[in-house]
Write a protein that holds these residues in place. Structure first.
Motif, PDB file in Angstrom:
ATOM      1  N   SER A  65     -25.478-113.054  30.276  1.00 17.10           N
ATOM      2  CA  SER A  65     -24.476-112.900  31.339  1.00 17.10           C
ATOM      3  C   SER A  65     -23.080-112.766  30.736  1.00 17.10           C
ATOM      4  O   SER A  65     -22.293-111.929  31.168  1.00 17.10           O
ATOM      5  N   ALA A  66     -22.778-113.584  29.747  1.00 14.13           N
ATOM      6  CA  ALA A  66     -21.462-113.518  29.090  1.00 14.13           C
ATOM      7  C   ALA A  66     -21.276-112.175  28.388  1.00 14.13           C
ATOM      8  O   ALA A  66     -20.204-111.569  28.452  1.00 14.13           O
ATOM      9  N   LEU A  67     -22.343-111.700  27.735  1.00 10.35           N
ATOM     10  CA  LEU A  67     -22.261-110.403  27.069  1.00 10.35           C
ATOM     11  C   LEU A  67     -22.077-109.283  28.084  1.00 10.35           C
ATOM     12  O   LEU A  67     -21.297-108.348  27.863  1.00 10.35           O
ATOM     13  N   SER A  68     -22.767-109.375  29.206  1.00 14.75           N
ATOM     14  CA  SER A  68     -22.649-108.358  30.244  1.00 14.75           C
ATOM     15  C   SER A  68     -21.255-108.347  30.859  1.00 14.75           C
ATOM     16  O   SER A  68     -20.672-107.280  31.089  1.00 14.75           O
ATOM     17  N   SER A  80     -18.579-105.231  30.477  1.00 13.53           N
ATOM     18  CA  SER A  80     -18.024-104.513  31.633  1.00 13.53           C
ATOM     19  C   SER A  80     -16.502-104.438  31.511  1.00 13.53           C
ATOM     20  O   SER A  80     -15.897-103.421  31.846  1.00 13.53           O
ATOM     21  N   GLY A  81     -15.880-105.498  31.028  1.00 14.74           N
ATOM     22  CA  GLY A  81     -14.437-105.479  30.798  1.00 14.74           C
ATOM     23  C   GLY A  81     -14.050-104.487  29.715  1.00 14.74           C
ATOM     24  O   GLY A  81     -13.030-103.802  29.828  1.00 14.74           O
ATOM     25  N   LEU A  82     -14.869-104.401  28.662  1.00 16.24           N
ATOM     26  CA  LEU A  82     -14.597-103.435  27.595  1.00 16.24           C
ATOM     27  C   LEU A  82     -14.645-102.009  28.124  1.00 16.24           C
ATOM     28  O   LEU A  82     -13.768-101.187  27.828  1.00 16.24           O
ATOM     29  N   ARG A  83     -15.667-101.698  28.912  1.00 21.90           N
ATOM     30  CA  ARG A  83     -15.793-100.344  29.472  1.00 21.90           C
ATOM     31  C   ARG A  83     -14.619-100.022  30.402  1.00 21.90           C
ATOM     32  O   ARG A  83     -14.070 -98.915  30.362  1.00 21.90           O
ATOM     33  N   ALA A  84     -14.255-100.984  31.239  1.00 19.80           N
ATOM     34  CA  ALA A  84     -13.158-100.752  32.192  1.00 19.80           C
ATOM     35  C   ALA A  84     -11.834-100.515  31.467  1.00 19.80           C
ATOM     36  O   ALA A  84     -11.088 -99.595  31.806  1.00 19.80           O
ATOM     37  N   GLN A  85     -11.531-101.330  30.460  1.00 18.41           N
ATOM     38  CA  GLN A  85     -10.267-101.174  29.736  1.00 18.41           C
ATOM     39  C   GLN A  85     -10.269 -99.900  28.892  1.00 18.41           C
ATOM     40  O   GLN A  85      -9.218 -99.275  28.713  1.00 18.41           O
ATOM     41  N   ALA A  86     -11.430 -99.504  28.384  1.00 18.79           N
ATOM     42  CA  ALA A  86     -11.505 -98.255  27.621  1.00 18.79           C
ATOM     43  C   ALA A  86     -11.182 -97.067  28.533  1.00 18.79           C
ATOM     44  O   ALA A  86     -10.455 -96.146  28.135  1.00 18.79           O
ATOM     45  N   GLN A  87     -11.692 -97.091  29.763  1.00 18.87           N
ATOM     46  CA  GLN A  87     -11.381 -96.010  30.690  1.00 18.87           C
ATOM     47  C   GLN A  87      -9.898 -96.023  31.047  1.00 18.87           C
ATOM     48  O   GLN A  87      -9.251 -94.987  31.136  1.00 18.87           O
ATOM     49  N   GLY A 125     -29.695-105.559  34.162  1.00 18.65           N
ATOM     50  CA  GLY A 125     -29.137-106.388  33.103  1.00 18.65           C
ATOM     51  C   GLY A 125     -27.647-106.620  33.227  1.00 18.65           C
ATOM     52  O   GLY A 125     -26.995-106.923  32.237  1.00 18.65           O
ATOM     53  N   THR A 126     -27.084-106.470  34.410  1.00 21.38           N
ATOM     54  CA  THR A 126     -25.662-106.724  34.601  1.00 21.38           C
ATOM     55  C   THR A 126     -25.475-107.972  35.444  1.00 21.38           C
ATOM     56  O   THR A 126     -26.195-108.195  36.407  1.00 21.38           O
ATOM     57  N   ALA A 127     -24.508-108.776  35.057  1.00 21.52           N
ATOM     58  CA  ALA A 127     -24.245-110.037  35.749  1.00 21.52           C
ATOM     59  C   ALA A 127     -23.214-109.832  36.849  1.00 21.52           C
ATOM     60  O   ALA A 127     -22.354-108.971  36.740  1.00 21.52           O
ATOM     61  N   VAL A 129     -16.459-106.273  36.095  1.00 23.47           N
ATOM     62  CA  VAL A 129     -15.555-105.310  36.715  1.00 23.47           C
ATOM     63  C   VAL A 129     -16.057-103.899  36.479  1.00 23.47           C
ATOM     64  O   VAL A 129     -16.736-103.629  35.494  1.00 23.47           O
ATOM     65  N   THR A 130     -15.721-103.042  37.406  1.00 20.19           N
ATOM     66  CA  THR A 130     -15.987-101.619  37.248  1.00 20.19           C
ATOM     67  C   THR A 130     -14.705-100.877  37.587  1.00 20.19           C
ATOM     68  O   THR A 130     -13.966-101.296  38.472  1.00 20.19           O
ATOM     69  N   PRO A 131     -14.440 -99.797  36.885  1.00 17.69           N
ATOM     70  CA  PRO A 131     -13.269 -99.016  37.245  1.00 17.69           C
ATOM     71  C   PRO A 131     -13.505 -98.322  38.583  1.00 17.69           C
ATOM     72  O   PRO A 131     -14.584 -97.801  38.831  1.00 17.69           O
ATOM     73  N   GLY A 132     -12.511 -98.355  39.437  1.00 13.20           N
ATOM     74  CA  GLY A 132     -12.611 -97.695  40.733  1.00 13.20           C
ATOM     75  C   GLY A 132     -12.288 -96.217  40.598  1.00 13.20           C
ATOM     76  O   GLY A 132     -12.272 -95.649  39.510  1.00 13.20           O
ATOM     77  N   ALA A 133     -12.012 -95.616  41.718  1.00 15.87           N
ATOM     78  CA  ALA A 133     -11.678 -94.196  41.738  1.00 15.87           C
ATOM     79  C   ALA A 133     -10.332 -93.950  41.058  1.00 15.87           C
ATOM     80  O   ALA A 133      -9.425 -94.772  41.139  1.00 15.87           O
TER      81      ALA A 133
END
Length: 133
Positions: free
Chosen positions: A6-9, A13-20, A54-56, A60-64
């Motif tokens: 869960s912590a890794l997930s 998700s934060g890494l993906r959002a900030q990368a975008q 496999g996501t907790a 976060v997810t990036p929005g539109a």
């Protein structure tokens, strides 16, 4: 789902959002001098999570992607091909100071998520080492 996964997930998700977010900031900076360009912004949304995928929950997810509807800067350059009868044309609405601040904030958030990911991985590895003894 275990607490470690869960912590890794969550951190991934934060890494993906900030990368975008960093990608959009880079696009904004690259197009700062493009006439008519509108600054791109992205807001984050809370992710529900899917145990099968496999996501907790709580990630976060990036929005539109949204275009900043602020006014375009008027530039006086009568020789420019897009200039109107008064010699002005619409430049972009990108403010480089805001973009640099956004880039710094996204970078710091990315680094924090990366440290969280690394800590969870180290803790999981340490637990496995203890269990092997």
């Amino acid at each position: 789902m275990s607490e470690f996964s869960s912590a890794l997930s969550l951190s991934s998700s934060g890494l993906r959002a900030q990368a975008q977010r960093l990608r959009h900031v880079a696009e904004n900076i690259a197009n700062a001098d493009t006439p008519g360009y509108r600054r791109k912004t992205v807001a984050f949304e809370s992710a529900r999570g899917d145990p099968d995928a496999g996501t907790a929950p709580g990630g976060v997810t990036p929005g539109a992607v949204r275009l900043d509807q602020g006014p375009l800067r008027q530039v006086y350059d009568p020789a420019h091909p897009l200039a109107d009868a008064t010699g002005h044309y619409d430049s972009s609405n990108v403010n480089l100071m805001i973009e640099m601040a956004d880039a710094r904030e996204a970078q710091r958030s990315y680094e924090a998520n990366l440290k969280m990911f690394d800590q969870a991985r180290q803790m999981s590895s340490g637990l496995m080492d203890l269990l092997r003894r």
